[in-house]
Design a protein around this motif. Sequence first.
Motif, PDB file in Angstrom:
ATOM      1  N   THR A  75       9.795 -10.005   1.092  1.00 47.28           N
ATOM      2  CA  THR A  75       9.919  -8.922   0.112  1.00 47.28           C
ATOM      3  C   THR A  75      10.396  -9.470  -1.233  1.00 47.28           C
ATOM      4  OG1 THR A  75      10.329  -7.265   1.798  1.00 47.28           O
ATOM      5  CG2 THR A  75      11.143  -6.752  -0.407  1.00 47.28           C
ATOM      6  N   GLN A 119       7.755  -1.482   1.091  1.00 49.09           N
ATOM      7  CA  GLN A 119       7.904  -1.653   2.539  1.00 49.09           C
ATOM      8  C   GLN A 119       8.141  -0.329   3.255  1.00 49.09           C
ATOM      9  OE1 GLN A 119      10.550  -4.861   3.372  1.00 49.09           O
ATOM     10  NE2 GLN A 119      10.314  -4.731   5.565  1.00 49.09           N
ATOM     11  N   ASP A 201       3.696  -4.664   0.818  1.00 45.94           N
ATOM     12  CA  ASP A 201       4.838  -5.129   1.604  1.00 45.94           C
ATOM     13  C   ASP A 201       4.929  -4.362   2.925  1.00 45.94           C
ATOM     14  OD1 ASP A 201       7.164  -6.218   2.501  1.00 45.94           O
ATOM     15  OD2 ASP A 201       8.428  -5.545   0.835  1.00 45.94           O
TER      16      ASP A 201
HETATM   17 MG   LIG Z   1      10.845  -7.264   3.650  1.00 46.42          MG
END
Ligand SMILES: [Mg+2]
Length: 342
Positions: A75, A119, A201
């Motif tokens: 990330t 994410q 992500d």
């Molecule tokens: Mg991550």
Amino acid sequence: MRLNQIIWLNASDMMKREVELKVVNLKKYFPVQKSFLERLFSKKIEYVQAVNEISFQVKKGEVFSLVGESGCGKTTTGRLIVRLIDPTGGKIFFKGKDVTSLKGESLREFRKYAQIIFQNPYASLNPKMRIGEAMGDPLEIHGIATGEKKKKIVFEMLEKVGLEPAKKFYGVYPFELSGGQRQRIAIGRAMILNPELVVADEPISMIDVSLRAKILELMLTLKDEKNLTYIFITHDLAVAKYISDWIGIMYLGEIVEIGRKEQIFSTPLHPYTKALLSAIPVPNPKRKREDIQLKGEVPSSINPPSGCKFHPRCNFAMEKCRSSKPPLQLLEKDHQVACHLF
Ligand SMILES: [Mg+2]
Ligand SMILES: Nc1ncnc2c1ncn2[C@@H]1O[C@H](COP(=O)(O)OP(=O)(O)OP(=O)(O)O)[C@@H](O)[C@H]1O
């Protein structure tokens, strides 16, 4: 300074114009937050070495996946690439132009080209904002469209990401949607500015297994339609196998192996890559595979192991691995590995 005014790299880089993204020795260290007492007794500032001098490049229209266990810096790398955070060191080139230190208007301009799908689609959508507003927001921020024109673009995008009738979805709040629908919104929101580079992500990790293939298909369709370049982040090599052209294996902030997808799956080199592959279930148990089990836990990225960071967990560790860090080297065409075994 606008993006098209940023100085081109040297002549040899101009020859490789098809390279969409290039990162060179990219590094991000986060200072560790200490309590008042800890600060009183020790003046030493410690750092989380989240990303440690990684280098790779991605060509236009290709999918480069970053794969590794939790906390290995995926990330952070994605956020660095779209310039949400500033690197501690290294360079980021987009279309041959140095975008590492863009600020103000030129950074805003860059963001039109480089977007991120976050994410967690639950956290990345404002719960108080209707879906239509959330998706249209970037259009307004970048001065592209307002009012009816904005609404029309949002309707088209809702349909493109499979949320129909668009009119119904335009007015709903995030809590009224399922996980899969929210993820479609997150994808649409990233795509609405017509970016050229998209960092995705873990875009399917929070949704039901039954919906995952559909979301991946949607992402591939959008990529082909718009000739997009993806940095695809996942902890799951099986997902990377489905979507990638290239795979970069990350361990404790470093890239330990890069190769074309076929190379990573047919001739994995790094013991860590082999261990990740061993974790994927084999449909045919009679098929021979060199299974390697990972020992222990991922060490701390505040005081990472010396030499090769993987050595405490590696079945093949030698004396040299404890003291000297193996460089990433090209072993065969397109295939690089950082390991003293080679
Ligand atoms: Mg991550
Ligand atoms: N803002 C921050 N401040 C301090 N440390 C951070 C920050 N962001 C990330 N880190 C640390 O950097 C390391 C890498 O984190 P990162 O989120 O990039 O990993 P990841 O590979 O994406 O993990 P996951 O698979 O769990 O999402 C971790 O040790 C994390 O705790």
